[in-house]
Write a protein that holds these residues in place. Structure first.
Motif, short mmCIF file in Angstrom:
data_model
loop_
_atom_site.label_atom_id
_atom_site.label_comp_id
_atom_site.label_asym_id
_atom_site.label_seq_id
_atom_site.Cartn_x
_atom_site.Cartn_y
_atom_site.Cartn_z
N THR A 116 2.85 17.27 54.97
CA THR A 116 3.94 16.41 55.44
C THR A 116 4.17 15.24 54.48
N THR A 117 5.17 14.44 54.84
CA THR A 117 5.37 13.17 54.15
C THR A 117 4.10 12.32 54.30
N PRO A 118 3.65 11.67 53.23
CA PRO A 118 2.41 10.88 53.32
C PRO A 118 2.50 9.77 54.37
N PHE A 119 1.40 9.58 55.08
CA PHE A 119 1.33 8.47 56.03
C PHE A 119 0.57 7.27 55.46
N MET A 120 -0.02 7.42 54.27
CA MET A 120 -0.72 6.30 53.63
C MET A 120 -0.84 6.59 52.14
N HIS A 121 -0.68 5.52 51.33
CA HIS A 121 -0.84 5.63 49.88
C HIS A 121 -2.09 4.87 49.45
N THR A 122 -2.79 5.42 48.49
CA THR A 122 -4.03 4.80 48.03
C THR A 122 -4.25 5.17 46.58
N GLY A 123 -5.42 4.85 46.05
CA GLY A 123 -5.77 5.19 44.67
C GLY A 123 -7.27 5.38 44.58
N ILE A 124 -7.78 5.45 43.36
CA ILE A 124 -9.21 5.65 43.14
C ILE A 124 -9.81 4.36 42.60
N GLY A 125 -10.87 3.92 43.21
CA GLY A 125 -11.60 2.74 42.76
C GLY A 125 -13.09 2.97 42.95
N PRO A 350 7.01 25.48 61.16
CA PRO A 350 8.18 24.65 61.49
C PRO A 350 7.81 23.23 61.91
N MET A 351 6.51 22.96 62.06
CA MET A 351 6.09 21.64 62.51
C MET A 351 6.17 20.59 61.40
N VAL A 352 6.14 21.04 60.13
CA VAL A 352 6.00 20.11 59.02
C VAL A 352 7.19 19.15 58.95
N ARG A 353 8.41 19.69 59.05
CA ARG A 353 9.59 18.82 58.94
C ARG A 353 9.64 17.81 60.07
N ASN A 354 9.37 18.26 61.29
CA ASN A 354 9.41 17.34 62.43
C ASN A 354 8.32 16.27 62.33
N LEU A 355 7.14 16.66 61.87
CA LEU A 355 6.07 15.68 61.68
C LEU A 355 6.44 14.67 60.59
N SER A 356 7.07 15.15 59.51
CA SER A 356 7.49 14.25 58.44
C SER A 356 8.51 13.24 58.92
N MET A 357 9.47 13.70 59.71
CA MET A 357 10.48 12.78 60.25
C MET A 357 9.83 11.74 61.18
N ALA A 358 8.88 12.18 61.99
CA ALA A 358 8.21 11.25 62.90
C ALA A 358 7.38 10.22 62.13
N ILE A 359 6.72 10.65 61.04
CA ILE A 359 5.94 9.72 60.22
C ILE A 359 6.85 8.68 59.58
N LEU A 360 8.02 9.11 59.09
CA LEU A 360 8.97 8.16 58.50
C LEU A 360 9.45 7.15 59.55
N GLN A 361 9.68 7.61 60.77
CA GLN A 361 10.11 6.70 61.83
C GLN A 361 9.02 5.68 62.17
N LEU A 362 7.77 6.14 62.20
CA LEU A 362 6.66 5.22 62.45
C LEU A 362 6.53 4.19 61.33
N SER A 363 6.77 4.64 60.11
CA SER A 363 6.69 3.72 58.97
C SER A 363 7.80 2.68 59.02
N GLU A 364 9.01 3.12 59.32
CA GLU A 364 10.15 2.19 59.36
C GLU A 364 10.04 1.21 60.52
N GLY A 366 7.27 -0.08 61.58
CA GLY A 366 6.11 -0.95 61.38
C GLY A 366 4.87 -0.53 62.13
N GLU A 367 4.93 0.63 62.79
CA GLU A 367 3.79 1.08 63.58
C GLU A 367 2.61 1.46 62.68
N LEU A 368 2.88 2.07 61.52
CA LEU A 368 1.81 2.43 60.60
C LEU A 368 1.12 1.19 60.04
N THR A 369 1.91 0.14 59.76
CA THR A 369 1.32 -1.11 59.28
C THR A 369 0.44 -1.74 60.35
#
Length: 463
Positions: A116-125, A350-364, A366-369
């Motif tokens: 799905t669309t990522p729900f969190m971005h990170t890196g390597i440290g 078929p769940m991937v697109r719907n999950l991606s849309m829901a993750i974007l809505q949560l991000s917009e 502020g729920e993910l933050t």
């Protein structure tokens, strides 16, 4: 135009139908890793960022689910025969419908599962113990004490000097005849006297009054204890400096041989170093292969970093939580290879697109933050969320500071009582009121001697 609109609406309706026509209860696999998924209580109930994320997604999309932990406690890597283990393997085999965890979105995983669309971005440290990470020797002589401790010692020095000066002015034993004798304890000499105590030498003349002796004894005790603590911490910090060096970047890490370093065996972080064309990253992978310094899981890596002499390399989101929970750990200043966490599903689901849309809505919204701030709250105070525990702080010697304050107060009180008794004796001899004699003494001792003399002359003339 109408045909295109109807076609788009039909596709959207089919997607919603396909999601609704799926299993009523989804099987979701996850992995135990703080703060994404943790067990709570004796019953083993799961909680964490990923658990809250699943709950939000289920409310938005209207599905029920059943959670289980992955059996082999792995994220998923393909072996030599082409079989996948971990959560990716469960999704591919159909043992789970979704994998919800800090699952890194990679090209090889995208070939076998849909993500799905990522729900969190990170890196390597990397993280390591503060005793290893600290290496700035510019102000090493100040390192034994914290900034607050140095301020406390300076204030104690200034207050003690003023107290010695006032005691020398007030006490009749120190200054018997203000109108004729020269004052011994000037402000400059008062500070010179207590500086002599700092060097453990002393500088005369010494106080003769009881109050002055009390202040002197308390100050010497304060100085001896502070110096003992300073030199003990200085020796410890110099020993640590000789043993370790400054490690802030991956290049610093690979250019030294005192500290071991490693990452989770078979994870995406290890694959990054294995497949990288960067010379520094290749050396890191070769070092881990040569010394077999890889760890089995995240918890093992954090534990080894807490023990010291080990730098654990991993994804920054997970490492920052370890630093927030343990103030003796420090995160590297450098973060490389930015990547993202996603939810994995079977290819063609078929769940991937719907999950991606829901993750974007949560991000917009502020729920993910909000969820991130909830689970990554730090218990440490100070720079980078962690205080310097090796330096001495004022609260470590609060009893000594209280003793000094008490001694200064007692010394001044004894000097005032001595002056009061002397004023009362003079008042009895000269048949004057005690208050007038006390006022006259204070004026003479603090610079008003001439005016007092003229006033006394006028009083005698009237009599």
């Amino acid at each position: 135009m109408k045909v295109c609109t109807v076609f788009v609406l039909t596709i959207a309706a089919l997607q919603r139908w396909a999601f609704a026509a799926g299993p009523k209860e989804l099987s979701i696999t996850t992995i135990k890793q703080e703060p994404f998924t943790m067990t709570k209580g004796s019953e083993g109930e799961l909680e964490g960022f990923c658990i809250d994320l699943i709950s939000e997604l289920s409310q938005k999309l209207g599905f029920t689910y059943k959670l289980h932990l992955v059996k082999d406690n792995r994220y998923g890597v393909m072996d030599a025969s082409g079989n996948w283990n971990g959560m990716i393997g469960e999704v591919i085999r159909g043992d789970a419908d979704l994998a919800v965890a800090p699952l890194t979105l990679t090209a090889i995983r995208e070939q076998y599962v849909d993500m799905t669309t990522p729900f969190m971005h990170t890196g390597i440290g990397f993280i390591l113990h503060k005793g290893v990470a600290n290496g700035d020797e510019t102000f090493s002589l100040l390192a034994p004490f914290s900034t607050q401790m140095w301020v406390g010692v300076l204030l104690a020095f200034l207050l003690t000097g003023v107290c010695v000066f006032l005691m020398g002015r007030i006490s009749p034993t120190e200054w018997a005849k203000p109108e004729t004798d020269e004052h011994t304890f000037t402000l400059l000499h008062s500070y010179w006297y207590i500086i002599g105590a700092l060097t453990l030498q002393g500088a005369g003349p010494h106080p003769k009054a009881v109050g002055g002796k009390v202040v002197s004894a308390i100050w010497w005790m304060f100085v001896v204890v502070v110096l003992a603590c300073y030199f003990a911490n200085l020796k410890s910090s110099m020993h640590a400096t000789n043993k370790h060096m400054s490690i802030k970047t991956f290049e610093d890490l690979v250019d030294q041989d005192l500290i071991e370093y490693g990452t989770v065996d078979g994870g995406s972080t290890m694959l990054f170093f294995k497949n990288s064309n960067n010379a520094v990253y290749r050396r890191i992978y070769q070092h881990m292969e040569r010394l077999k310094s890889k760890v089995a899981n995240m918890e093992d890596g954090v534990r080894r970093a807490q023990e010291g002499n080990f730098a654990f390399i991993g994804e920054a989101a997970s490492l920052r939580l370890a630093v927030a929970r343990d103030c003796n750990l420090r995160h590297s200043q450098e973060v490389v290879a930015m990547r993202a966490y996603s939810i994995a599903a079977r290819q063609g689901s078929p769940m991937v697109r719907n999950l991606s849309m829901a993750i974007l809505q949560l991000s917009e919204s502020g729920e993910l933050t909000f969820l991130h701030d909830k689970w990554w709250a730090s218990s440490c105070v100070g720079e980078d969320g962690a205080p310097d525990s090796d330096s001495l702080h004022p609260h470590d010697l609060r009893g000594l500071f209280l003793l000094l304050g008490l001694g200064l107060g007692v010394g001044l009180l004894l000097a005032l009582l001595e002056l009061l008794f002397e004023a009362r004796r003079q008042a009895t001899d000269e048949k004057k009121s005690c208050c007038s004699v006390l006022t006259s003494e204070l004026n003479q001792r603090f610079g008003g001697g001439g005016e007092v003399t003229e006033q006394d002359t006028a009083d005698k003339s009237k009599a």
